[in-house]
Design a protein around this motif. Structure first.
Motif, mmCIF file in Angstrom:
data_model
loop_
_atom_site.group_PDB
_atom_site.id
_atom_site.type_symbol
_atom_site.label_atom_id
_atom_site.label_comp_id
_atom_site.label_asym_id
_atom_site.label_seq_id
_atom_site.Cartn_x
_atom_site.Cartn_y
_atom_site.Cartn_z
ATOM 1 N N ILE A 132 -20.932 96.289 28.682
ATOM 2 C CA ILE A 132 -20.788 97.259 29.766
ATOM 3 C C ILE A 132 -19.807 96.664 30.767
ATOM 4 O O ILE A 132 -19.941 95.499 31.151
ATOM 5 N N THR A 133 -18.833 97.452 31.180
ATOM 6 C CA THR A 133 -17.891 97.035 32.213
ATOM 7 C C THR A 133 -18.252 97.744 33.504
ATOM 8 O O THR A 133 -18.361 98.970 33.528
ATOM 9 N N VAL A 134 -18.449 96.964 34.547
ATOM 10 C CA VAL A 134 -18.748 97.514 35.872
ATOM 11 C C VAL A 134 -17.576 97.164 36.789
ATOM 12 O O VAL A 134 -17.404 96.001 37.163
ATOM 13 N N PRO A 135 -16.747 98.151 37.137
ATOM 14 C CA PRO A 135 -15.640 97.890 38.063
ATOM 15 C C PRO A 135 -16.128 97.917 39.511
ATOM 16 O O PRO A 135 -17.015 98.700 39.863
ATOM 17 N N MET A 136 -15.555 97.048 40.312
ATOM 18 C CA MET A 136 -15.873 96.992 41.745
ATOM 19 C C MET A 136 -14.562 96.984 42.518
ATOM 20 O O MET A 136 -13.693 96.165 42.245
ATOM 21 N N ASP A 137 -14.436 97.891 43.468
ATOM 22 C CA ASP A 137 -13.312 97.842 44.400
ATOM 23 C C ASP A 137 -13.816 97.141 45.648
ATOM 24 O O ASP A 137 -14.837 97.542 46.225
ATOM 25 N N THR A 138 -13.147 96.069 46.032
ATOM 26 C CA THR A 138 -13.557 95.318 47.214
ATOM 27 C C THR A 138 -12.374 95.190 48.160
ATOM 28 O O THR A 138 -11.234 95.409 47.765
ATOM 29 N N SER A 139 -12.662 94.808 49.383
ATOM 30 C CA SER A 139 -11.582 94.608 50.358
ATOM 31 C C SER A 139 -10.741 93.376 50.006
ATOM 32 O O SER A 139 -9.674 93.185 50.590
ATOM 33 N N LEU A 140 -11.172 92.568 49.032
ATOM 34 C CA LEU A 140 -10.375 91.431 48.561
ATOM 35 C C LEU A 140 -9.594 91.776 47.298
ATOM 36 O O LEU A 140 -8.787 90.980 46.837
ATOM 37 N N GLY A 141 -9.848 92.951 46.728
ATOM 38 C CA GLY A 141 -9.192 93.373 45.495
ATOM 39 C C GLY A 141 -10.220 93.830 44.474
ATOM 40 O O GLY A 141 -11.423 93.754 44.703
ATOM 41 N N SER A 142 -9.735 94.284 43.333
ATOM 42 C CA SER A 142 -10.612 94.800 42.283
ATOM 43 C C SER A 142 -11.208 93.666 41.455
ATOM 44 O O SER A 142 -10.541 92.683 41.148
#
Length: 153
Positions: A132-142
Motif C-alpha cells: 500500500i502506498t500512502v502519499p503525504m503532502d507536507t510543508s517540507l515536501g511530498s
C-alpha cells in the motif's frame, strides 16, 4: 495487511513530520500495488520482523530530503546532501522505524525494525508481495510511504 497496520505506519510518519519538524501534513489517497514500487530521489528502506514481516519504504525527492535534514538541524538551509546529511536521512529512518514499532505495539503487534538502508537515486523496488502506498503532502515536501506487511501467525 490490515487497515490498522497501515494506519499505524502512517501515524508514526505523521508524528515524526509534525512533532519533530513542525510540518503541516495532508494525507493523499492510499493506493494498492504489487510488483514495481516506484521511488523518488531518496528512499529509506526499513525491514520489519517479529509478529509482522515485510518492509516500509519512505520515498522523497532530493529537495524534500534537504528540507527534512534542515529541519533536523534546527532550520538551517541544506545546499547538498553530504555525508552528514545522509547520516541525518538515515536517522530519520530510525525515527520512523522506532515510532512505527511503538504504534504497532499499540495495535498488539510485537515487531523489530531493521536499521535503515538509504537508497540514492530514482529506482524501482520490486515486490512479489502486495503493498500500500500512502502519499503525504507536507510543508517540507511530498513523502510517499510504501508499506508491505504480513502476519506471521
Amino acid at each position: 495487511m490490515d487497515v490498522n497496520q497501515i494506519n499505524a505506519v502512517y501515524r508514526a510518519t505523521k508524528s515524526i513530520m509534525s512533532n519533530h519538524f513542525g510540518a503541516d501534513i495532508s494525507r493523499g489517497k492510499p493506493q494498492a500495488g504489487q510488483g514495481s514500487i516506484p521511488s523518488d530521489d531518496v528512499s529509506v528502506v526499513l525491514g520489519v520482523k517479529g509478529e509482522l514481516s515485510g518492509q516500509i519504504i519512505c520515498s522523497v525527492s532530493e529537495g524534500t530530503a534537504k528540507n527534512i535534514v534542515g529541519a533536523m538541524m534546527g532550520g538551517m538551509e541544506v545546499a547538498e546532501l553530504d555525508d552528514m546529511a545522509w547520516s541525518a536521512v538515515q536517522e530519520f529512518g530510525n525515527w520512523v522505524g522506532g515510532t512505527t514499532a511503538t504504534e504497532l505495539s499499540n495495535e498488539n503487534y510485537n515487531i523489530d525494525v531493521t536499521p535503515p538502508i538509504v537508497n540514492e537515486g530514482k529506482s524501482n523496488f520490486h515486490s512479489t508481495s502486495k503493498f500500500i502506498t500512502v502519499p503525504m503532502d507536507t510543508s517540507l515536501g511530498s513523502v510517499c510511504i510504501h508499506i508491505s506487511l504480513s502476519d506471521k501467525s
